[in-house]
Design an enzyme around this catalytic site. Structure first.
Site, short mmCIF file in Angstrom:
data_model
loop_
_atom_site.label_atom_id
_atom_site.label_comp_id
_atom_site.label_asym_id
_atom_site.label_seq_id
_atom_site.Cartn_x
_atom_site.Cartn_y
_atom_site.Cartn_z
N CYS A 60 11.65 -1.06 7.22
CA CYS A 60 13.03 -0.97 7.70
C CYS A 60 13.73 0.26 7.13
O CYS A 60 14.74 0.71 7.69
CB CYS A 60 13.80 -2.23 7.33
SG CYS A 60 13.83 -2.60 5.55
N ASN A 61 13.22 0.81 6.04
CA ASN A 61 13.89 1.95 5.40
C ASN A 61 13.19 3.28 5.61
O ASN A 61 13.74 4.32 5.26
CB ASN A 61 14.01 1.71 3.89
CG ASN A 61 15.04 0.65 3.56
OD1 ASN A 61 16.03 0.50 4.27
ND2 ASN A 61 14.80 -0.10 2.51
N ALA A 98 19.70 -21.10 6.86
CA ALA A 98 18.74 -20.04 7.16
C ALA A 98 19.43 -18.73 7.51
O ALA A 98 19.01 -18.00 8.43
CB ALA A 98 17.82 -20.48 8.31
N MET A 106 21.07 -14.06 3.72
CA MET A 106 20.88 -14.08 2.27
C MET A 106 19.71 -14.96 1.88
O MET A 106 18.84 -14.57 1.09
CB MET A 106 22.16 -14.58 1.59
CG MET A 106 22.14 -14.45 0.08
SD MET A 106 22.33 -12.77 -0.47
CE MET A 106 24.11 -12.57 -0.21
#
Length: 446
Positions: A47-48, A201, A204
């Protein structure tokens, strides 16, 4: 072969562009196409970051290229950059300003920093090394890893482990999910026997679940109002367990069954957004009785709280609020930053060590090629000599001619080498090489 890197990450490109350059189900096809352009490759896509690590032919005229430097890319780097844009169906001009490109030492340094967690959004996070391992495994499966590139990946893995082992850059928890997982390892001896109860869900708890599940749990229970959201989290965790080769049970229940399943949980992470506490003292007392007072770790990430604060006064209960974890994390971030200085120095040393080993690998390959050529030449001369003897030539004359040809061959290359060194290097280098050659001949004498 020299190592090269092309990529974007959270520091160089907005998420909108990183999404366009991310790899998923197209990874196999990408590796297959990229491996036709380079000498071994792997693609790390999270994702980064989306990064292409690959080997290209040595080019003495090419210098390392970094962000903002006005230096033309080598032909190999240009080919890969253009391929990336074409494969992702995006204009090269659109992605060019955001790409970072490294070669040789800088590429190896970058890869090791990434693998050790020094380039991550969360300094020292451990997941990236596993993601790189998985990326290399996928690349190997699709023919992207040859022996030379595969050797290099193993050196990177070993060096990253050394950084994390010999420094404290990853020793302390700095995210709520990682902090929860770290607490679990401190309280419980065997994660494979533990059950995690996720109350709600949301995002966090999703992060907490991923971190704690990575410990290799026995079971995960997801308690949520929405069955659809619970199922989405269950699917994510199931895939994660499947990828890691673990067999963790996953069960979904409604929040109305919270009191019923609480006694099964060794670890509870709650973040519901409810305006009233979901877990009170009576529920926990009942759960402890059923558990015969085996310890429980309760993490309350909700504001307002999901778990009554008085629960923390019970024996065998370890209760942490979001403020408790944040307080722990703040100190740990400072420790990691301090440890990162030491880690960066170690990375530099390890890069130099790997490069030295690469030179040995290169020399070993060239020595092998040289020996094969010498052996082939010997066989040709021997065949000619044997043919002359078969034709009736005197054996002594044939052997003398053979010895002369072999000695001429033996002396030719070293003589050229010494003449070249005499013209281009210093006297000490010439003396070192000539002494080594002379001593090698003396050592061979009987």
């Amino acid at each position: 072969m020299k190592l090269a890197v092309i990529g974007v990450n959270h520091k160089t490109a907005p998420v909108s562009l990183r999404e366009k350059l991310s790899f998923g189900s197209d990874m196999g096809q990408a590796i297959g196409e990229l491996s036709q352009l380079v000498k071994g490759c792997t693609i790390v896509s999270t994702c980064n970051r989306s990064e292409l690590y690959f080997g290209i032919e040595e080019d003495a005229d090419t210098a390392d290229v970094a962000d903002g430097e006005d230096v033309p890319l080598s032909a190999g780097m240009q080919a890969v950059s253009q391929w990336l844009a074409k494969f992702k169906n995006i204009s090269y001009d659109e992605i060019a300003p955001y790409l970072y490109t490294y070669e040789n030492s800088r590429a190896l340094n970058h890869w090791l920093r990434v693998a050790a967690g020094l380039d991550s959004m969360i300094l020292g996070e451990p997941q990236i090394l596993g993601q790189i391992r998985q990326a290399v495994a996928i690349s190997r499966e699709h023919g992207g890893v040859d022996s030379e590139f595969g050797w290099l990946t193993q050196q990177v893995f070993a060096a990253a482990r050394t950084v994390r082992r010999d420094t404290k850059v990853g020793a302390q928890a700095v995210t709520l999910g990682f902090a929860t997982a770290k607490l679990a390892t401190q309280i419980f001896d065997d994660p494979s026997k533990l059950t995690l109860l996720v109350v709600a869900a949301g995002e966090m708890n999703r992060l907490v679940a991923h971190n704690v599940a990575a410990l290799g749990l026995h079971k995960i229970i997801i308690a949520n109002r929405s069955a659809e959201r619970a199922q989405n989290l269950a699917d994510e965790l199931t895939q994660m367990m499947r990828d890691s080769g673990r067999a963790t049970q996953i069960e979904m229940v409604g929040l109305d069954r919270l009191g019923e399943v609480l006694s099964q949980a060794d670890i509870v992470s709650s973040c519901s957004g409810s305006m009233q506490a979901l877990i009170d003292v009576a529920m926990v007392k009942s759960a402890l009785k059923q558990r015969r007072h085996q310890p429980m770790l309760l993490v309350d990430l909700a504001v307002p709280r999901d778990i009554e604060p008085a629960v923390g006064q019970l024996d065998d209960i370890y209760l942490y609020s979001v403020d408790d974890l944040q307080h722990v994390i703040a100190g740990n971030i400072a420790e990691r930053k301090q440890a990162a200085v030491e880690a960066e120095l170690l990375v530099g040393q390890l890069v130099a060590d790997i490069e030295a080993q690469m030179q040995v690998q290169i020399a070993r390959g060239r020595i092998k090629d040289y020996r094969q050529m010498a052996d082939a030449h010997k066989q040709r001369l021997l065949s000619k000599a044997l043919a002359r003897i078969d034709d009736g030539d005197e054996a002594k004359a044939v052997l003398e001619h053979l010895a002369h040809e072999l000695s001429q061959t033996l002396m030719h290359s070293p003589s050229r080498l010494m003449r070249h060194i005499a013209k281009t290097a210093d006297v000490q280098t010439l003396e070192m090489v000539s002494d080594a050659l002379i001593h090698s001949y003396r050592d061979k004498q009987v």
